[in-house]
Scaffold this motif. Structure first.
Motif, PDB file in Angstrom:
ATOM      1  N   GLU A 133       0.946  -1.464   0.195  1.00  0.00           N
ATOM      2  CA  GLU A 133      -0.425  -0.285  -0.105  1.00  0.00           C
ATOM      3  C   GLU A 133       0.668   1.673   0.022  1.00  0.00           C
ATOM      4  O   GLU A 133       0.404   2.322  -0.717  1.00  0.00           O
ATOM      5  CB  GLU A 133      -0.576  -0.126   1.095  1.00  0.00           C
ATOM      6  CG  GLU A 133      -2.306  -0.328   0.724  1.00  0.00           C
ATOM      7  CD  GLU A 133      -2.829  -0.467   2.113  1.00  0.00           C
ATOM      8  OE1 GLU A 133      -2.674   1.059   2.816  1.00  0.00           O
ATOM      9  OE2 GLU A 133      -3.895  -1.084   2.238  1.00  0.00           O
ATOM     10  N   ALA A 134       1.947   1.436   0.324  1.00  0.00           N
ATOM     11  CA  ALA A 134       2.473   2.511   0.408  1.00  0.00           C
ATOM     12  C   ALA A 134       3.640   2.368  -0.670  1.00  0.00           C
ATOM     13  O   ALA A 134       3.589   3.472  -1.012  1.00  0.00           O
ATOM     14  CB  ALA A 134       4.032   2.138   1.904  1.00  0.00           C
ATOM     15  N   PHE A 135       3.949   1.266  -0.600  1.00  0.00           N
ATOM     16  CA  PHE A 135       4.218   1.482  -2.522  1.00  0.00           C
ATOM     17  C   PHE A 135       3.732   2.187  -3.782  1.00  0.00           C
ATOM     18  O   PHE A 135       3.917   2.953  -4.350  1.00  0.00           O
ATOM     19  CB  PHE A 135       4.868  -0.014  -3.081  1.00  0.00           C
ATOM     20  CG  PHE A 135       5.551  -0.359  -4.581  1.00  0.00           C
ATOM     21  CD1 PHE A 135       7.040   0.373  -4.410  1.00  0.00           C
ATOM     22  CD2 PHE A 135       5.153   0.304  -5.675  1.00  0.00           C
ATOM     23  CE1 PHE A 135       7.685   0.869  -5.615  1.00  0.00           C
ATOM     24  CE2 PHE A 135       5.780   0.222  -6.790  1.00  0.00           C
ATOM     25  CZ  PHE A 135       6.713   0.405  -6.728  1.00  0.00           C
ATOM     26  N   SER A 136       2.047   1.766  -3.204  1.00  0.00           N
ATOM     27  CA  SER A 136       1.216   2.512  -3.707  1.00  0.00           C
ATOM     28  C   SER A 136       0.696   4.006  -3.913  1.00  0.00           C
ATOM     29  O   SER A 136       0.673   4.462  -5.070  1.00  0.00           O
ATOM     30  CB  SER A 136      -0.216   1.447  -3.924  1.00  0.00           C
ATOM     31  OG  SER A 136      -1.172   2.313  -3.803  1.00  0.00           O
ATOM     32  N   ARG A 137       1.080   4.133  -2.747  1.00  0.00           N
ATOM     33  CA  ARG A 137       1.592   5.892  -2.742  1.00  0.00           C
ATOM     34  C   ARG A 137       2.680   6.730  -3.223  1.00  0.00           C
ATOM     35  O   ARG A 137       2.268   7.196  -3.965  1.00  0.00           O
ATOM     36  CB  ARG A 137       1.357   6.131  -1.096  1.00  0.00           C
ATOM     37  CG  ARG A 137      -0.094   5.801  -0.569  1.00  0.00           C
ATOM     38  CD  ARG A 137       0.124   6.516   1.005  1.00  0.00           C
ATOM     39  NE  ARG A 137       1.452   6.112   1.997  1.00  0.00           N
ATOM     40  CZ  ARG A 137       0.570   4.794   3.022  1.00  0.00           C
ATOM     41  NH1 ARG A 137      -0.176   3.664   2.338  1.00  0.00           N
ATOM     42  NH2 ARG A 137       2.075   4.922   3.799  1.00  0.00           N
ATOM     43  N   VAL A 138       3.836   5.825  -3.049  1.00  0.00           N
ATOM     44  CA  VAL A 138       4.625   5.595  -3.596  1.00  0.00           C
ATOM     45  C   VAL A 138       5.188   6.613  -4.941  1.00  0.00           C
ATOM     46  O   VAL A 138       5.130   7.002  -6.356  1.00  0.00           O
ATOM     47  CB  VAL A 138       5.902   5.290  -3.778  1.00  0.00           C
ATOM     48  CG1 VAL A 138       7.266   6.027  -4.635  1.00  0.00           C
ATOM     49  CG2 VAL A 138       6.605   5.211  -2.217  1.00  0.00           C
ATOM     50  N   TYR A 139       3.894   5.147  -5.837  1.00  0.00           N
ATOM     51  CA  TYR A 139       3.492   5.127  -7.105  1.00  0.00           C
ATOM     52  C   TYR A 139       2.985   6.530  -7.749  1.00  0.00           C
ATOM     53  O   TYR A 139       3.121   7.452  -8.181  1.00  0.00           O
ATOM     54  CB  TYR A 139       2.638   4.371  -7.798  1.00  0.00           C
ATOM     55  CG  TYR A 139       2.338   3.771  -9.240  1.00  0.00           C
ATOM     56  CD1 TYR A 139       3.521   3.488 -10.316  1.00  0.00           C
ATOM     57  CD2 TYR A 139       1.114   4.664  -9.737  1.00  0.00           C
ATOM     58  CE1 TYR A 139       3.198   3.422 -11.560  1.00  0.00           C
ATOM     59  CE2 TYR A 139       1.191   4.615 -11.020  1.00  0.00           C
ATOM     60  CZ  TYR A 139       1.957   4.056 -12.182  1.00  0.00           C
ATOM     61  OH  TYR A 139       1.660   3.743 -13.523  1.00  0.00           O
ATOM     62  N   ASP A 140       1.855   6.468  -6.506  1.00  0.00           N
ATOM     63  CA  ASP A 140       0.737   8.333  -7.566  1.00  0.00           C
ATOM     64  C   ASP A 140       1.351   9.345  -6.937  1.00  0.00           C
ATOM     65  O   ASP A 140       0.952  10.145  -7.480  1.00  0.00           O
ATOM     66  CB  ASP A 140      -0.261   7.915  -6.297  1.00  0.00           C
ATOM     67  CG  ASP A 140      -1.264   6.755  -6.684  1.00  0.00           C
ATOM     68  OD1 ASP A 140      -1.394   6.469  -7.512  1.00  0.00           O
ATOM     69  OD2 ASP A 140      -2.191   6.589  -5.455  1.00  0.00           O
ATOM     70  N   LEU A 141       2.723   9.205  -6.211  1.00  0.00           N
ATOM     71  CA  LEU A 141       2.880  10.374  -5.690  1.00  0.00           C
ATOM     72  C   LEU A 141       4.339  10.673  -6.993  1.00  0.00           C
ATOM     73  O   LEU A 141       4.808  11.990  -6.835  1.00  0.00           O
ATOM     74  CB  LEU A 141       3.247  10.602  -3.980  1.00  0.00           C
ATOM     75  CG  LEU A 141       2.896  10.459  -2.994  1.00  0.00           C
ATOM     76  CD1 LEU A 141       3.412  10.395  -2.165  1.00  0.00           C
ATOM     77  CD2 LEU A 141       2.542  12.157  -2.998  1.00  0.00           C
TER      78      LEU A 141
END
Lengths: 209, 241
Positions: free
Chosen positions: A46-54
């Motif tokens: 999930e944290a990685f998904s945020r990295v992707y979005d940002l």
């Protein structure tokens, strides 16, 4: 010896650093990205998904700039994120910001691809047609954006020759030697223009680490 | 006009900008990467230039198609990750027991935290093998391995004896005016443990008398001669127990 969580301490340190100069959305985003990347480094998808979005617009944008082909850019962007996931546990704050780290990876990968493509293409006759105006596009694309944003004002403050050299090197993915050849200047001069231009941008952006 | 790139380290110093923009050929990239970790100026410049380049990257942002994210995330859930770059292996000599942790300490971040620590008595003295062997025999001796790009170092610490030893080889020579510095990583900060310079063959064996009773790990950085109160230079290693 007690078990401690070093990551907790880093966030505390980052938060304090943020407070001392006052909160801003840019800083909030920076620390959101840093914590997301640290989380990703511990296997948190999930944290990685945020990295992707940002970061994916930046990554995809710079890759597209360098490789120029949309399908290829998408492929490289995907590779960058798979690699980022793989090496996220090795992210070290002391080596610079999360955004800087990710931008470095993305640009490096795009440049490596273009250079290996180029060496392949050199044997290819199509190269003859392309050779005429390989860098005009790059300069034009960037000039199109010159009326935008702080970056554009900063780029505009560079001398014409510095802007050309920095742009060719970064967005064009050229080595300083290639920049020298393309601009018909000695390679030492190309190197100096890139350096002077980047120093000016650094000071203008207020980058200090 | 500068027709030829200067040779030697002088020339390498001027490659930081081109390096940060990936504007070096493979050979130059390799030489610069071999040089930069032991050169504070270059490491610092590369860091700043990379941040600058990230702003250039940001400026040309174009969101990818949304399908890409699902492809990436489904690959990610099937992919393994690497171990952290500076895992620390800790061996308690007394118990002959090895614990493994993967914690990576960010020394620079820790340096931001105000240091509230007693002054360490830094009486470095040239180590001999006997001193180190002695220290290893201390009942509470802890051995940490610091792995990093610049090679591998072992740190032996006994709180009871108030001594720390650092042992390693294959270390890069320091430039004039610079020294390696060993740091205690502590809850909420860092404290200096000692300064060392490897000999000509890159070997270090040094024992320091210290007055520190607390550490959660060790770190090594490059500092100006005489040391610093907190890390200012490139951090080469940092590892928690």
């Amino acid at each position: 010896m007690t078990e401690v969580n070093p990551l907790r301490r880093i966030r505390v340190a980052a938060d304090r650093a943020g407070q001392s100069v006052g909160p801003s959305s840019e800083q909030d985003q920076t620390s959101a990205l840093t914590s997301a990347l640290i989380g990703a480094g511990r296997g948190d998808e999930e944290a990685f998904s945020r990295v992707y979005d940002l970061t994916s617009p930046m990554v995809h944008g710079v890759v597209l700039k360098v490789v120029r082909d949309p399908a290829m850019a998408e492929e490289v962007t995907q590779e960058v994120y798979l690699e980022l996931w793989r090496i996220a546990p090795r992210f070290q704050l002391d080596r610079g910001s999360a955004r800087g780290w990710i931008a470095t990876m993305a640009h490096r990968r795009a440049v490596d691809l273009v250079r290996s493509e180029q060496s392949r293409r050199r044997r290819d006759e199509r190269e003859g047609e392309r050779a005429d105006r390989p860098f005009d596009h790059v300069v034009e694309d960037v000039v199109d954006r010159l009326d935008r944003s702080k970056l554009d004002r900063s780029l505009a403050r560079l001398s014409e020759t510095q802007r050309e050299a920095v742009t060719l090197a970064y967005y064009g993915g050229k080595t300083y030697r290639e920049v020298g050849v393309l601009l018909d200047i000695p390679e030492g001069t190309a190197k100096t223009r890139i350096r002077d231009g980047l120093i000016k941008l650094r000071d203008d952006f207020g980058v200090s680490t | 006009m500068n027709l030829l790139p200067p040779k030697g380290p002088e020339g390498l110093h001027h490659l930081a900008a081109a390096y940060a923009l990936d504007a070096l050929n493979d050979e130059e990239r390799r030489s610069f990467e071999a040089h930069a970790p032991s050169c504070e100026t270059c490491s610092h410049e590369v860091e700043e230039f990379r941040e600058t380049a990230a702003i250039l990257a940001d400026a040309v942002s174009v969101a990818p198609r949304s399908e890409l994210k699902s492809r990436v995330m489904s690959e990610v859930s099937r992919s393994r990750q690497l171990a952290p770059i500076v895992p620390s292996g800790v061996t308690s000599i007394a118990e002959q027991r090895t614990r493994r942790t993967g914690a990576v300490m960010m020394l620079a971040a820790a340096a931001v935290v105000v240091l509230v620590i007693g002054a360490a008595a830094l009486v470095g003295r040239s180590g001999d093998s006997d001193g180190i062997t002695d220290l290893l025999a201390a009942p509470d001796a802890v051995v940490s391995t610091l792995d990093g790009e610049a090679g591998s170092l072992k740190v032996v610490w006994s709180a009871e004896r108030d001594q720390v030893a650092v042992v390693g080889d294959g270390l890069a020579p320091t430039v004039a005016g610079k020294t390696y510095a060993l740091w205690f990583l502590q809850e909420g900060g860092v404290a200096p443990a000692g300064l060392f310079v490897p000999d000509e063959s890159g070997t270090v064996r040094a024992v320091f008398d210290v007055a520190e009773a607390e550490a959660v790990g060790f770190g090594v950085s490059i500092e100006p001669d005489g040391g610093s109160e907190q890390p200012t230079g490139s951090v080469l290693y940092a590892a928690e127990f």
